[in-house]
Design an enzyme around this catalytic site. Structure first.
Site, PDB file in Angstrom:
ATOM      1  N   LYS A 255       0.816  -1.203   0.000  1.00  0.00           N
ATOM      2  CA  LYS A 255       0.000   0.000   0.000  1.00  0.00           C
ATOM      3  C   LYS A 255       0.851   1.255   0.000  1.00  0.00           C
ATOM      4  O   LYS A 255       0.422   2.302  -0.415  1.00  0.00           O
ATOM      5  CB  LYS A 255      -0.899   0.014   1.235  1.00  0.00           C
ATOM      6  CG  LYS A 255      -1.920  -1.092   1.151  1.00  0.00           C
ATOM      7  CD  LYS A 255      -2.791  -1.110   2.368  1.00  0.00           C
ATOM      8  CE  LYS A 255      -3.383  -2.501   2.472  1.00  0.00           C
ATOM      9  NZ  LYS A 255      -4.472  -2.638   3.342  1.00  0.00           N
ATOM     10  N   ARG A 256       2.058   1.111   0.511  1.00  0.00           N
ATOM     11  CA  ARG A 256       2.884   2.308   0.601  1.00  0.00           C
ATOM     12  C   ARG A 256       3.460   2.712  -0.755  1.00  0.00           C
ATOM     13  O   ARG A 256       3.833   3.833  -0.956  1.00  0.00           O
ATOM     14  CB  ARG A 256       3.992   2.097   1.631  1.00  0.00           C
ATOM     15  CG  ARG A 256       3.489   2.245   3.044  1.00  0.00           C
ATOM     16  CD  ARG A 256       4.491   1.755   4.059  1.00  0.00           C
ATOM     17  NE  ARG A 256       4.691   0.324   3.961  1.00  0.00           N
ATOM     18  CZ  ARG A 256       3.898  -0.567   4.534  1.00  0.00           C
ATOM     19  NH1 ARG A 256       2.875  -0.185   5.239  1.00  0.00           N
ATOM     20  NH2 ARG A 256       4.124  -1.856   4.402  1.00  0.00           N
TER      21      ARG A 256
END
Ligand code: GLU
Length: 485
Positions: A255-256
């Site tokens: 997600k980062r």
């Protein structure tokens, strides 16, 4: 005949559906539909602290958008509900007690402080941290006494002390894991909620799940689950662990790094057909060169045997290519609907209404040149409003000393053509205009394009002129003459 096929997508509502989740849901769905089985949605919300408001609604809505419809799940009257784990606590508590009674699990009273000390000691000795099984041999009487006295406790399952386990995975073949790396996992927390490991086993069994298809990150948990199946005396499902999703630099897709929420792709204008096609290829392929598939075609072809075990690289270029292809596969009328939707959501200055026939003309002029629906407006804004400025590089190259006179001649010639005025008339008139003054057609074509569109390239010039119409063409030439001469 084996058991009927029943698979599940079991997300935790800890955020919005991301691409990895969509892939898991899609593979389960394709497998179920291909096999004529059932696809179940189960919400795994046993970790209440990580629960995100609205996440379940987003999941359900996003799956429906993608065309992935579940047969049983929250809001359906399936026979195996409720399909939300927090509504099934009594079921897990009873099973945890059964494990304790049968000697396969035990109450643990260790405080967080003690567990922390143990952990630190192990780390200092360069051991990998695990529970030291301090409470494993407490007698039933002792445990009962401490519980009655109100001491908080959890329930842990007993892992075999030594030996190893080998199990089959459809995608990874045989997987072997030594018991000694497995902790005496907490299965029921002090607040009465189960942990994932107990809940997943109990529910997969009670919901008669035949195949567990999930991400590879759950592979290390599988032996814990299989030990629980053994304790309960239940038949485990078939396992298929999907390969990891990787960034182009081969790091794990997270997600980062960049966008992973399906919503992000939706709002950027990706078609569901393209996203589904793309996600299907994250680990699966049909075994030949074909790359473009509709959801129905995927259902027809999908098999777990064709899922590979090496990491699947998330290549955004490929997704863009697929989007352009799927857009091209739609007929003009379907694209028109999408374009109108887009215009409604992104009103242009002045909020001008465009007739369907006009928009259909734009669609057919531009359809080979766009990747997204928004490109109709972004790549050819001149169909929606007159150019506000003119590309200086094109002006420099194409706007010559004799250009204004040529354009004036052309406008005059256009005005003198009798109605009905047709697309061919723009071209015939242009040829006649340049012939009269012995110029090459290009000397008028290029500045004319610049005058009506503000740029130096695009679809066929006469297509643009025919769409704009004679009046608007003349108006734009006049504006250009004013601004550029
Ligand atoms: N609740 C788990 C998740 O969030 C499901 C894992 C599984 O499919 O067993 O991914």
């Amino acid at each position: 005949m084996g058991n009927p096929v029943r698979v599940r997508f079991a997300p935790s509502p800890t955020g919005y559906l991301h691409v990895g989740g969509l892939r898991t849901a899609l593979f389960n769905y394709l497998f179920a539909r291909h096999q004529g089985g059932k696809f179940v949605l189960r919400i795994e919300d046993t970790d209440q602290s990580r629960k995100v408001e609205g996440a379940v609604e987003n999941l359900v809505e996003t799956l429906h958008w993608a065309g992935i419809h579940f047969d049983e799940g929250p809001g359906t009257d399936g026979a195996f509900g409720p399909y939300v784990q927090s509504e099934r606590l009594a079921v897990y508590q009873e099973r945890a007690r059964q494990l304790v009674e049968e000697g396969n699990a035990y109450f643990c009273f260790c405080t967080p402080q003690r567990l922390d000390e143990v952990r630190r000691r192990q780390l200092a000795m360069k051991l990998s941290p695990s529970y030291d099984r301090h409470c494993r041999n407490l007698s039933a009487e002792e445990a009962a006494k401490r519980r009655e006295a109100g001491e908080p406790s959890v329930i842990r399952m007993k892992m075999p002390n030594d030996g190893e386990m080998t199990f089959d995975d459809v995608i990874r073949s045989k997987v072997t894991i030594a018991y000694k790396v497995l902790d005496d996992q907490v299965i029921l927390k002090s607040d009465g909620f189960p942990t994932y490991h107990l809940a997943v086993v109990v529910d997969d069994h009670l919901m008669q799940i035949s195949h567990v298809i999930r991400g590879e990150e759950w592979l290390p948990s599988t032996p814990k689950h299989l030990v629980l199946y053994k304790y309960f005396g239940w038949q485990p499902p078939v396992y298929a662990h999907l390969p990891l999703l990787l960034n182009p630099d081969k790091t794990k897709l997270s997600k980062r790094q960049g966008d992973v929420a399906v919503d992000e792709y939706r709002s950027k204008g990706y078609l569901k057909e393209a996203l589904v096609n793309f996600v299907a290829f994250l680990g699966w392929n049909p075994g030949d060169e074909r790359e473009l598939f509709s959801l129905d075609q995927l259902i027809g072809e999908f098999s777990l045997e064709r899922v590979g075990k090496s990491g699947a690289v998330f290549n955004i270029e490929k997704l863009n290519w697929m989007n352009a292809q799927h857009l091209r596969m739609k007929d003009d009328r379907e694209v028109l609907v999408l374009l109108k939707e887009y215009l409604e959501q992104h009103p242009l200055n002045g909020n001008k209404e465009f007739a369907d026939d006009y928009l259909l003309g734009v669609v057919s002029a531009m359809r080979e040149r766009v990747v997204f629906v928004k490109d109709f407006v972004e790549k050819s804004p001149y169909f929606f409003k007159p150019p506000a400025d003119f590309d200086p590089a094109v002006v420099k190259k194409r706007w010559k000393h004799e250009t204004p006179q040529l354009l004036r001649d052309y406008m005059k010639a256009l005005s003198s053509v009798e109605n009905p005025f047709k697309k061919e008339d723009y071209e015939l008139t242009l040829r006649r205009t340049v012939e009269t003054v012995k110029k090459a057609p290009g000397e008028l074509i290029h500045p004319l394009r610049l005058a009506v569109s503000g740029v130096g390239s695009g679809p066929g010039l006469y297509d643009i002129l025919a769409l704009l119409g004679r009046e608007e063409t003349i108006r734009r030439i006049n504006v250009a003459l004013e601004k550029l001469s």
